[in-house]
Design a protein around this motif. Structure first.
Motif, mmCIF file in Angstrom:
data_model
loop_
_atom_site.group_PDB
_atom_site.id
_atom_site.type_symbol
_atom_site.label_atom_id
_atom_site.label_comp_id
_atom_site.label_asym_id
_atom_site.label_seq_id
_atom_site.Cartn_x
_atom_site.Cartn_y
_atom_site.Cartn_z
ATOM 1 N N ALA A 152 0.814 -1.426 0.121
ATOM 2 C CA ALA A 152 0.054 0.252 0.062
ATOM 3 C C ALA A 152 0.721 1.671 -0.313
ATOM 4 N N ASP A 153 2.236 1.220 0.522
ATOM 5 C CA ASP A 153 3.163 2.287 0.041
ATOM 6 C C ASP A 153 3.230 2.472 -1.309
ATOM 7 N N SER A 154 4.089 3.579 -1.408
ATOM 8 C CA SER A 154 4.807 3.975 -2.510
ATOM 9 C C SER A 154 6.241 3.348 -2.509
ATOM 10 N N VAL A 155 6.401 1.976 -2.808
ATOM 11 C CA VAL A 155 7.818 1.053 -3.252
ATOM 12 C C VAL A 155 7.683 0.185 -3.935
ATOM 13 N N PHE A 156 8.867 -0.461 -4.117
ATOM 14 C CA PHE A 156 9.725 -0.881 -5.849
ATOM 15 C C PHE A 156 9.680 -2.057 -4.909
ATOM 16 N N GLN A 157 9.838 -3.122 -4.317
ATOM 17 C CA GLN A 157 10.838 -4.146 -3.241
ATOM 18 C C GLN A 157 11.482 -5.267 -4.488
ATOM 19 N N ILE A 158 12.273 -5.640 -4.273
ATOM 20 C CA ILE A 158 12.639 -6.854 -4.905
ATOM 21 C C ILE A 158 13.784 -7.195 -3.911
ATOM 22 N N LEU A 170 22.150 -7.706 -5.865
ATOM 23 C CA LEU A 170 20.738 -7.306 -5.617
ATOM 24 C C LEU A 170 21.045 -5.472 -4.933
ATOM 25 N N TYR A 171 21.636 -5.247 -4.777
ATOM 26 C CA TYR A 171 21.409 -3.824 -4.585
ATOM 27 C C TYR A 171 21.832 -3.145 -6.185
ATOM 28 N N GLU A 172 22.769 -3.493 -7.034
ATOM 29 C CA GLU A 172 22.615 -2.584 -8.416
ATOM 30 C C GLU A 172 21.277 -2.290 -8.950
ATOM 31 N N MET A 173 20.810 -3.636 -9.193
ATOM 32 C CA MET A 173 19.524 -4.168 -9.446
ATOM 33 C C MET A 173 18.560 -3.292 -8.670
ATOM 34 N N CYS A 174 18.783 -2.350 -7.323
ATOM 35 C CA CYS A 174 17.585 -1.207 -6.747
ATOM 36 C C CYS A 174 18.035 0.065 -7.351
ATOM 37 N N GLU A 175 19.629 -0.185 -7.741
ATOM 38 C CA GLU A 175 19.623 1.369 -8.110
ATOM 39 C C GLU A 175 19.415 1.496 -9.905
#
Length: 389
Positions: A152-158, A170-175
């Motif tokens: 429900a938050d404004s988030v894109f989670q991986i 994983l951190y690179e994908m988030c960037e």
């Protein structure tokens, strides 16, 4: 220089705001409903400082002669999420809510993301973080495809298993995601959600990392930076503000660790702002509809409060509040738009001052600006003169 210790009990709301129905909330009240579900709670220390005396507080008993000052705080901004709440506290008004994606992210975003990371993804839906890794974790392990989800938050989670996709990757994908999500799709946070374990026993690790957008200036933290006021961030505070205005940051494993680190910082840092977020209320218990554990968490913080108060210096000010609600007894697993409590404690803080219902969370930021002799914020009204001896 004065010193302030500011502790945010993440999601500990105290009743629906007048516009809460516009945010999909019904009869919500995080503190009262947890208290009732548990048939009462041992919150004697917070109650002694006025928690039950706050205007509109339900279920909790009043204290005859509160030892602190207290208030109920309204959220002026549009939203009911972590970023909006914390940003307002430091003087940032969010007029347009951050985008949310109840049906998953649009094809244009996912296609571009998959092209840049060189592999497909799983999920792309709204889900609980623990539920999604149980549902898709085994397929992720077999395929190497990261799990993308939102809330429900404004988030894109991986989410990714640490033995399948390294933390570095994983951190690179988030960037990559953070750089893609611009304009109308500029979500508040991109979050790395690593996990370990085997099917049926997947467990999220403490290696979470948030990639937030930079907060607009000016705000309390930018004023602190310009004015030479050190800010020590404990817990996820650094992530919420994307490191802006933060002098030193210490990430924590859980509430108990957050309390212990805060106490250590009070010994180490004799001036400036120690800014702590205790996230377990929200992440572990609110979103997982676990009022029993939520109650135990409140009791654990209350039990630790005397140690925090004892560590206060003569002129210190201790502020305890919340950033939104997350009623674990309400339908669904979303945040809830609620008033939040405020306790102000210290040897130089007047006892029994009822500050009423404040118009904005930014009253805290404005108060700290006055305490540290910083410029005024654009929103918020200081209550320093009302509570400080």
């Amino acid at each position: 220089m004065k010193r302030a210790i500011w502790i945010v009990l993440d999601s500990v709301g105290m009743g629906a705001m007048p516009d809460s129905k516009q945010y999909g909330d019904g009869d919500v009240n995080t503190i009262a409903h947890v208290y009732e579900h548990c048939n009462g709670l041992e919150l004697n220390h917070m109650i002694s400082y006025g928690l039950g005396n706050i205007e509109g507080m339900k279920a909790l008993p009043k204290y005859e002669s509160p030892k602190g000052s207290f208030a109920r705080m309204s959220e002026l901004s549009k939203g009911k999420d972590t970023t909006t709440g914390h940003w307002e506290m430091v003087g940032i008004y969010t007029e347009v809510p951050f985008p949310t994606y109840p049906n998953g992210f649009p094809e244009e975003i996912m296609k571009a993301f998959e092209e840049k990371i060189g592999r497909r993804t799983l999920g792309n839906c709204t889900a609980s973080g623990t539920a999604i890794i149980e549902e898709l974790g085994e397929e992720h392990v077999k395929t190497g495809y990261p799990i993308v989800y939102t809330s429900a938050d404004s988030v894109f989670q991986i989410a990714a298993h640490e033995s399948v996709i390294s933390l570095e990757k994983l951190y690179e994908m988030c960037e990559i995601a953070r750089n893609l999500l611009k304009g109308k799709h500029e979500v508040a946070r991109v979050i790395a959600r690593p996990f370990t374990g085997e099917e049926g026993h997947f467990t999220r690790t403490a290696n979470r990392r948030d990639y937030a957008i930079c907060p607009p200036k000016p705000n309390l933290l930018s004023y602190c930076e310009e004015g030479g006021v050190p800010v020590v961030a404990v817990g996820k505070i650094e992530d919420i503000f994307n490191s802006q205005g933060i002098t030193e940051a210490i990430h924590t494993k859980d509430n108990n660790d957050g309390i212990a680190v805060t106490l250590e910082c009070m010994t180490k840092h004799q001036e400036g702002l120690i800014f702590t977020n205790l996230v377990d209320f929200d992440m572990k218990w609110g979103h997982r509809n676990d009022p029993a554990s939520y109650g135990k968490g409140l009791e654990a913080f209350d039990k630790a409060l005397p140690q925090i108060v004892e560590a206060l210096k003569e002129e210190d000010i201790l502020i305890i509040t919340a950033d939104h609600g997350c009623d674990p007894t309400a339908p669904g697993t979303d945040h809830t738009r609620e008033y939040v409590p405020l306790l102000v404690i210290g040897k130089q803080i007047k006892e029994g001052i009822n500050l009423g219902t404040r118009k904005s969370f930014a009253d805290i930021g404005q108060t700290l600006c006055e305490l540290f002799n910083l410029p005024q914020l654009k929103i918020g009204e200081s209550f320093l003169k009302e509570v400080y001896k």
